[in-house]
Enzyme design. Structure first.
Site, mmCIF file in Angstrom:
data_model
loop_
_atom_site.group_PDB
_atom_site.id
_atom_site.type_symbol
_atom_site.label_atom_id
_atom_site.label_comp_id
_atom_site.label_asym_id
_atom_site.label_seq_id
_atom_site.Cartn_x
_atom_site.Cartn_y
_atom_site.Cartn_z
ATOM 1 N N CYS A 1 0.804 -1.213 0.000
ATOM 2 C CA CYS A 1 0.000 0.000 0.000
ATOM 3 C C CYS A 1 0.853 1.287 0.000
ATOM 4 O O CYS A 1 1.451 1.602 -1.011
ATOM 5 C CB CYS A 1 -0.946 -0.061 1.202
ATOM 6 N N ARG B 1 -12.301 6.149 -2.320
ATOM 7 C CA ARG B 1 -11.412 5.083 -1.857
ATOM 8 C C ARG B 1 -11.831 3.765 -2.476
ATOM 9 O O ARG B 1 -13.018 3.501 -2.664
ATOM 10 C CB ARG B 1 -11.445 4.973 -0.334
ATOM 11 N N HIS C 1 -3.785 -6.198 1.725
ATOM 12 C CA HIS C 1 -3.366 -6.391 3.116
ATOM 13 C C HIS C 1 -4.437 -7.166 3.827
ATOM 14 O O HIS C 1 -5.221 -7.861 3.212
ATOM 15 C CB HIS C 1 -3.045 -5.062 3.793
HETATM 16 N N1 GLN Z 1 -1.973 7.356 0.715
HETATM 17 C C1 GLN Z 1 -2.295 6.087 0.332
HETATM 18 C C2 GLN Z 1 -3.699 5.920 -0.267
HETATM 19 O O1 GLN Z 1 -4.728 5.933 0.404
HETATM 20 C C3 GLN Z 1 -2.067 5.187 1.440
HETATM 21 C C4 GLN Z 1 -2.299 3.806 1.044
HETATM 22 C C5 GLN Z 1 -2.447 3.057 2.264
HETATM 23 O O2 GLN Z 1 -1.447 2.583 2.798
HETATM 24 N N2 GLN Z 1 -3.683 3.070 2.734
HETATM 25 O O3 GLN Z 1 -3.748 5.772 -1.440
#
Ligand code: GLN
Length: 259
Positions: A109, A143, A206
């Site tokens: 991520c 998201r 994850h």
């Molecule tokens: N800044 C990133 C996003 O949300 C972080 C990714 C993560 O580790 N959640 O795209």
């Protein structure tokens, strides 16, 4: 400060197949999705095969330990990514040399994004990456969240959970980690998920990834054994916990759940 030392142990009573050194990268700022679980799986699966394992952690300003065979890094908020960026840039040449030299790595991520060329945040700032992957990430409007299944020739079916707003685009020659079967992956459009270069995996999966995907854990451990100059004992060592029966149950549940 030098990197923190966590563990040095093998299976009691067994003779050692050698020592694997695992480095957890930036656990203070990049460890928000149970990412530590990946390190636990790697440690246990190595120990079940008779390796001794040393687990070290590295945070900004620490001394970078040498002789590392496997690097694991997790996810983080944009703010965590910003906190590590100066240190990551200072370590860029070392980490790239390790990757090119065959050190196994798993970055999830937020760190996956920073193993590409750059991440452009929703606030319009640019966080530079270290270009292990030929990829870049731009913050999206929403998201991408939920269970995700991908497939790969090397790993078969990969099961995980994604939660990111960044949209990652791979350059034409950059191999993905998997092809999306259900879920969004890198950007929700081109069907790619994650990236794979040398012995380095970058991925949005994850939850944590490795407990549900032992084949991926073993591929990383095989790379780590190679980086350590040790023989990979594979499944030559029979240990009841290596069979993946529990992982299969977890995979089946995750794949049966809607997003
Ligand atoms: N800044 C990133 C996003 O949300 C972080 C990714 C993560 O580790 N959640 O795209």
């Amino acid at each position: 400060m030098s990197a923190q030392f966590y563990e040095h142990s093998g299976e009691a009573g067994s003779s050692s197949a050698g020592t694997l050194r695992i480095l957890q990268l930036y656990p203070r700022d990049m460890n928000i999705y149970g990412d530590w679980g990946n390190t636990l799986v790697l440690t246990r699966r190595a120990q079940w095969r008779g390796y001794d394992v040393e687990v070290l952690s590295y945070d900004p300003g620490d001394e970078l330990p040498g002789d590392v065979h496997l690097v694991v890094g997790g996810g983080g908020q944009d703010s965590g990514q910003e906190r590590i960026t100066a240190d990551l840039q200072a370590r860029s040449a070392d980490l790239r040399a390790w990757a090119q030299g065959g050190v196994a790595m798993l970055v999830i991520c937020g760190l996956y994004q920073l193993f590409g060329h750059r991440f452009l945040t929703g606030q319009g700032s640019e966080i530079p990456g270290i270009s292990v992957f030929d990829a870049e990430t731009v913050a999206g409007d929403g998201r991408l969240i939920g269970n995700i299944t991908t497939t790969s020739e090397t790993f078969g079916t990969i099961v995980g959970y994604e939660n990111h707003s960044g949209l990652t685009t791979l350059a034409p020659g950059q191999a993905p980690f998997g092809r999306v079967r259900s879920g969004d992956g890198n950007n929700g459009k081109d069907g790619t998920e994650g990236a794979l270069a040398h012995r380095v995996i970058g991925t949005y999966l994850h939850g944590s990834l490795l407990p549900k995907n032992p084949a991926v854990a073993d591929w990383l451990l095989q790379g780590a054994a190679g980086a350590a100059g040790l023989e990979w004992v594979g499944d030559a060592v029979a240990h009841p916990s290596l069979d993946g029966a529990w992982a299969d149950k977890a995979r089946a549940v995750a794949m049966s759940r809607p997003r």
